[in-house]
Write a protein that holds these residues in place. Sequence first.
Motif, PDB file in Angstrom:
ATOM      1  N   VAL A   2       0.832  -1.206   0.000  1.00 48.41           N
ATOM      2  CA  VAL A   2       0.000   0.000   0.000  1.00 48.41           C
ATOM      3  C   VAL A   2       0.865   1.253   0.000  1.00 48.41           C
ATOM      4  O   VAL A   2       0.447   2.311  -0.495  1.00 48.41           O
ATOM      5  N   GLU A   3       2.104   1.153   0.496  1.00 49.79           N
ATOM      6  CA  GLU A   3       3.011   2.298   0.497  1.00 49.79           C
ATOM      7  C   GLU A   3       3.353   2.737  -0.930  1.00 49.79           C
ATOM      8  O   GLU A   3       3.475   3.937  -1.212  1.00 49.79           O
ATOM      9  N   ASP A   4       3.511   1.768  -1.823  1.00 48.99           N
ATOM     10  CA  ASP A   4       3.803   2.116  -3.218  1.00 48.99           C
ATOM     11  C   ASP A   4       2.567   2.625  -3.951  1.00 48.99           C
ATOM     12  O   ASP A   4       2.683   3.424  -4.880  1.00 48.99           O
ATOM     13  N   HIS A   5       1.388   2.161  -3.547  1.00 43.73           N
ATOM     14  CA  HIS A   5       0.141   2.545  -4.198  1.00 43.73           C
ATOM     15  C   HIS A   5      -0.860   2.969  -3.108  1.00 43.73           C
ATOM     16  O   HIS A   5      -1.644   2.142  -2.626  1.00 43.73           O
ATOM     17  N   PRO A   6      -0.844   4.229  -2.719  1.00 47.34           N
ATOM     18  CA  PRO A   6      -1.734   4.666  -1.624  1.00 47.34           C
ATOM     19  C   PRO A   6      -3.214   4.657  -1.986  1.00 47.34           C
ATOM     20  O   PRO A   6      -4.056   4.758  -1.095  1.00 47.34           O
ATOM     21  N   TYR A   7      -3.550   4.546  -3.247  1.00 42.13           N
ATOM     22  CA  TYR A   7      -4.956   4.528  -3.661  1.00 42.13           C
ATOM     23  C   TYR A   7      -5.576   3.135  -3.550  1.00 42.13           C
ATOM     24  O   TYR A   7      -6.747   2.958  -3.893  1.00 42.13           O
ATOM     25  N   ILE A   8      -4.834   2.131  -3.109  1.00 41.84           N
ATOM     26  CA  ILE A   8      -5.378   0.776  -2.952  1.00 41.84           C
ATOM     27  C   ILE A   8      -6.284   0.739  -1.732  1.00 41.84           C
ATOM     28  O   ILE A   8      -5.891   1.146  -0.624  1.00 41.84           O
ATOM     29  N   GLU A   9      -7.502   0.231  -1.911  1.00 47.19           N
ATOM     30  CA  GLU A   9      -8.447   0.117  -0.804  1.00 47.19           C
ATOM     31  C   GLU A   9      -8.197  -1.118   0.048  1.00 47.19           C
ATOM     32  O   GLU A   9      -8.304  -1.072   1.275  1.00 47.19           O
ATOM     33  N   LYS A  10      -7.867  -2.246  -0.607  1.00 45.03           N
ATOM     34  CA  LYS A  10      -7.812  -3.513   0.111  1.00 45.03           C
ATOM     35  C   LYS A  10      -6.855  -4.456  -0.615  1.00 45.03           C
ATOM     36  O   LYS A  10      -6.786  -4.459  -1.846  1.00 45.03           O
ATOM     37  N   MET A  11      -6.141  -5.259   0.165  1.00 44.93           N
ATOM     38  CA  MET A  11      -5.275  -6.290  -0.400  1.00 44.93           C
ATOM     39  C   MET A  11      -6.026  -7.616  -0.377  1.00 44.93           C
ATOM     40  O   MET A  11      -6.582  -8.003   0.655  1.00 44.93           O
ATOM     41  N   ILE A  12      -6.036  -8.309  -1.497  1.00 47.61           N
ATOM     42  CA  ILE A  12      -6.796  -9.556  -1.607  1.00 47.61           C
ATOM     43  C   ILE A  12      -5.893 -10.657  -2.153  1.00 47.61           C
ATOM     44  O   ILE A  12      -4.819 -10.404  -2.716  1.00 47.61           O
ATOM     45  N   SER A  13      -6.373 -11.905  -1.989  1.00 47.01           N
ATOM     46  CA  SER A  13      -5.662 -13.083  -2.477  1.00 47.01           C
ATOM     47  C   SER A  13      -6.695 -14.062  -3.037  1.00 47.01           C
ATOM     48  O   SER A  13      -7.850 -14.064  -2.605  1.00 47.01           O
ATOM     49  N   VAL A  14      -6.271 -14.895  -3.975  1.00 50.53           N
ATOM     50  CA  VAL A  14      -7.182 -15.853  -4.604  1.00 50.53           C
ATOM     51  C   VAL A  14      -6.765 -17.300  -4.350  1.00 50.53           C
ATOM     52  O   VAL A  14      -7.336 -18.217  -4.934  1.00 50.53           O
ATOM     53  N   SER A  15      -5.791 -17.528  -3.474  1.00 48.46           N
ATOM     54  CA  SER A  15      -5.379 -18.892  -3.162  1.00 48.46           C
ATOM     55  C   SER A  15      -4.637 -18.908  -1.841  1.00 48.46           C
ATOM     56  O   SER A  15      -4.036 -17.915  -1.430  1.00 48.46           O
ATOM     57  N   GLU A  16      -4.695 -20.072  -1.177  1.00 47.14           N
ATOM     58  CA  GLU A  16      -3.933 -20.245   0.056  1.00 47.14           C
ATOM     59  C   GLU A  16      -2.436 -20.352  -0.217  1.00 47.14           C
ATOM     60  O   GLU A  16      -1.629 -20.155   0.684  1.00 47.14           O
ATOM     61  N   TYR A  17      -2.093 -20.678  -1.435  1.00 45.35           N
ATOM     62  CA  TYR A  17      -0.705 -20.958  -1.792  1.00 45.35           C
ATOM     63  C   TYR A  17      -0.153 -19.820  -2.659  1.00 45.35           C
ATOM     64  O   TYR A  17      -0.900 -19.156  -3.371  1.00 45.35           O
ATOM     65  N   PRO A  18       1.151 -19.604  -2.615  1.00 44.76           N
ATOM     66  CA  PRO A  18       1.744 -18.593  -3.512  1.00 44.76           C
ATOM     67  C   PRO A  18       1.689 -19.056  -4.963  1.00 44.76           C
ATOM     68  O   PRO A  18       2.147 -20.144  -5.302  1.00 44.76           O
ATOM     69  N   LEU A  19       1.092 -18.246  -5.809  1.00 44.72           N
ATOM     70  CA  LEU A  19       0.917 -18.579  -7.221  1.00 44.72           C
ATOM     71  C   LEU A  19       1.774 -17.670  -8.093  1.00 44.72           C
ATOM     72  O   LEU A  19       2.190 -16.591  -7.661  1.00 44.72           O
ATOM     73  N   SER A  20       2.008 -18.107  -9.300  1.00 37.76           N
ATOM     74  CA  SER A  20       2.645 -17.236 -10.281  1.00 37.76           C
ATOM     75  C   SER A  20       1.649 -16.172 -10.718  1.00 37.76           C
ATOM     76  O   SER A  20       0.432 -16.295 -10.526  1.00 37.76           O
ATOM     77  N   GLY A  21       2.165 -15.111 -11.321  1.00 38.83           N
ATOM     78  CA  GLY A  21       1.286 -14.027 -11.745  1.00 38.83           C
ATOM     79  C   GLY A  21       0.283 -14.473 -12.798  1.00 38.83           C
ATOM     80  O   GLY A  21      -0.890 -14.084 -12.761  1.00 38.83           O
ATOM     81  N   ALA A  22       0.714 -15.317 -13.742  1.00 33.71           N
ATOM     82  CA  ALA A  22      -0.193 -15.787 -14.793  1.00 33.71           C
ATOM     83  C   ALA A  22      -1.300 -16.664 -14.224  1.00 33.71           C
ATOM     84  O   ALA A  22      -2.458 -16.578 -14.657  1.00 33.71           O
ATOM     85  N   ALA A  23      -0.975 -17.502 -13.209  1.00 31.15           N
ATOM     86  CA  ALA A  23      -1.995 -18.352 -12.596  1.00 31.15           C
ATOM     87  C   ALA A  23      -3.013 -17.517 -11.815  1.00 31.15           C
ATOM     88  O   ALA A  23      -4.217 -17.779 -11.874  1.00 31.15           O
ATOM     89  N   ALA A  24      -2.545 -16.500 -11.096  1.00 28.84           N
ATOM     90  CA  ALA A  24      -3.462 -15.628 -10.353  1.00 28.84           C
ATOM     91  C   ALA A  24      -4.369 -14.855 -11.307  1.00 28.84           C
ATOM     92  O   ALA A  24      -5.576 -14.689 -11.051  1.00 28.84           O
ATOM     93  N   ILE A  25      -3.820 -14.387 -12.422  1.00 22.23           N
ATOM     94  CA  ILE A  25      -4.626 -13.663 -13.408  1.00 22.23           C
ATOM     95  C   ILE A  25      -5.702 -14.564 -13.997  1.00 22.23           C
ATOM     96  O   ILE A  25      -6.857 -14.148 -14.178  1.00 22.23           O
ATOM     97  N   SER A  26      -5.367 -15.805 -14.289  1.00 21.96           N
ATOM     98  CA  SER A  26      -6.348 -16.732 -14.856  1.00 21.96           C
ATOM     99  C   SER A  26      -7.496 -16.978 -13.889  1.00 21.96           C
ATOM    100  O   SER A  26      -8.665 -17.051 -14.297  1.00 21.96           O
ATOM    101  N   ARG A  27      -7.197 -17.084 -12.588  1.00 25.35           N
ATOM    102  CA  ARG A  27      -8.264 -17.300 -11.601  1.00 25.35           C
ATOM    103  C   ARG A  27      -9.154 -16.065 -11.477  1.00 25.35           C
ATOM    104  O   ARG A  27     -10.381 -16.175 -11.389  1.00 25.35           O
ATOM    105  N   ILE A  28      -8.566 -14.884 -11.462  1.00 28.73           N
ATOM    106  CA  ILE A  28      -9.356 -13.648 -11.332  1.00 28.73           C
ATOM    107  C   ILE A  28     -10.265 -13.457 -12.543  1.00 28.73           C
ATOM    108  O   ILE A  28     -11.478 -13.214 -12.415  1.00 28.73           O
TER     109      ILE A  28
END
Length: 358
Positions: free
Chosen positions: A321-347
């Motif tokens: 949030v320090e780099d992007h102060p306009y972010i309202e909330k931090m979210i996640s789509v998996s319990e496990y650390p995913l690659s960026g392409a895998a997270a994008i596909s789920r979203i």
Amino acid sequence: DFASLKSQITAVVFFSNFAFFPYLLFISLYPILHPSTHPPPTIHHSLSKKYKYIQNHELKSLDINTKKCTQQTQSKHSRYSIKKPKMSDSEDSSSVSSSSSDEEITVAPPSKKQRVASAPLEIAPSVQSTDQQRKSSQASKQKIIILLDQARLETVKNRKGLFELLNCDDHRDLCKKKLKRDPKEFRPDIAHQELLALIDSPLNKSGSLQVYFRTNKNVLVEVNPSIRIPRTYKRFSGLMVQLLHKMKIKAGNTSTTLMKVIKGPFSQHLPPGARVYGMSCQGTLYSPNGLATALIPDEQTSDSPPVVFVIGAMAAGHITVEDHPYIEKMISVSEYPLSGAAAISRILGGIENQWGIV
């Protein structure tokens, strides 16, 4: 010397005749002792017997194979044979030239095997619209905005004097000695994979997605939704070098700008009322469908506030949030650390399911 050689030759001839004498005696006395039997077996006689046995065996196997072939052809033709139904007496008397009821009409077998049709799949309804209707519908739709942040896209000049995209495979020694940085940080292939996942998605092809990416040197780039990202990393590398040096990339046939460097910061390009969410494995956990129902409006209209996702394109770390102060909330789509392409596909899969995009 000649006398000794002559004596040796005579000795050899004598002993050879003496060794062959019992066989000659046996052959000469065999017809006298056994007059009713066959002549004595010789080498030629035994070979002819073997040849006759092999020849008879081959003929028998050939007969068996021909019988099998005829049985198979008869069974194939019997599958396609159709019997005529029996006719009454009046019909039989009227049709004198017709054949008897027991005759069979053979139908030629089909040349190709007929495929068995399975249960029909669900087909999405086709939408036929003109270019003007499509443009007006895309303008009235709400778009999902995605920013790929901290993409490691830097150029370096090689020994031949050509510029290349700095990466950990080809420039490991340069990163260690000259730049004195960890080569694992330079991963431009992550941005390549994420751009492929975004641009090839049905959400983007329906005109409902807008993509930006920002490099670690704070270069902000806007991506046209109609661009086709190169499939190979080598071609992608050349495209990024051209973009960073010329500040824009145009299509070859038309004057359409496919990528262009825009003025930062990113907050200037956010639409009013936009809700911004950052992606991190430390954020609030959502399932893809739960994320879409909680954060994305049910109807894709321009009245609802636009939604923005900030996704990291770096090898290690996460969005803060320090780099992007306009972010309202931090979210996640998996319990496990995913690659960026895998997270994008789920979203994007959850959003497409929410809006009915197939």
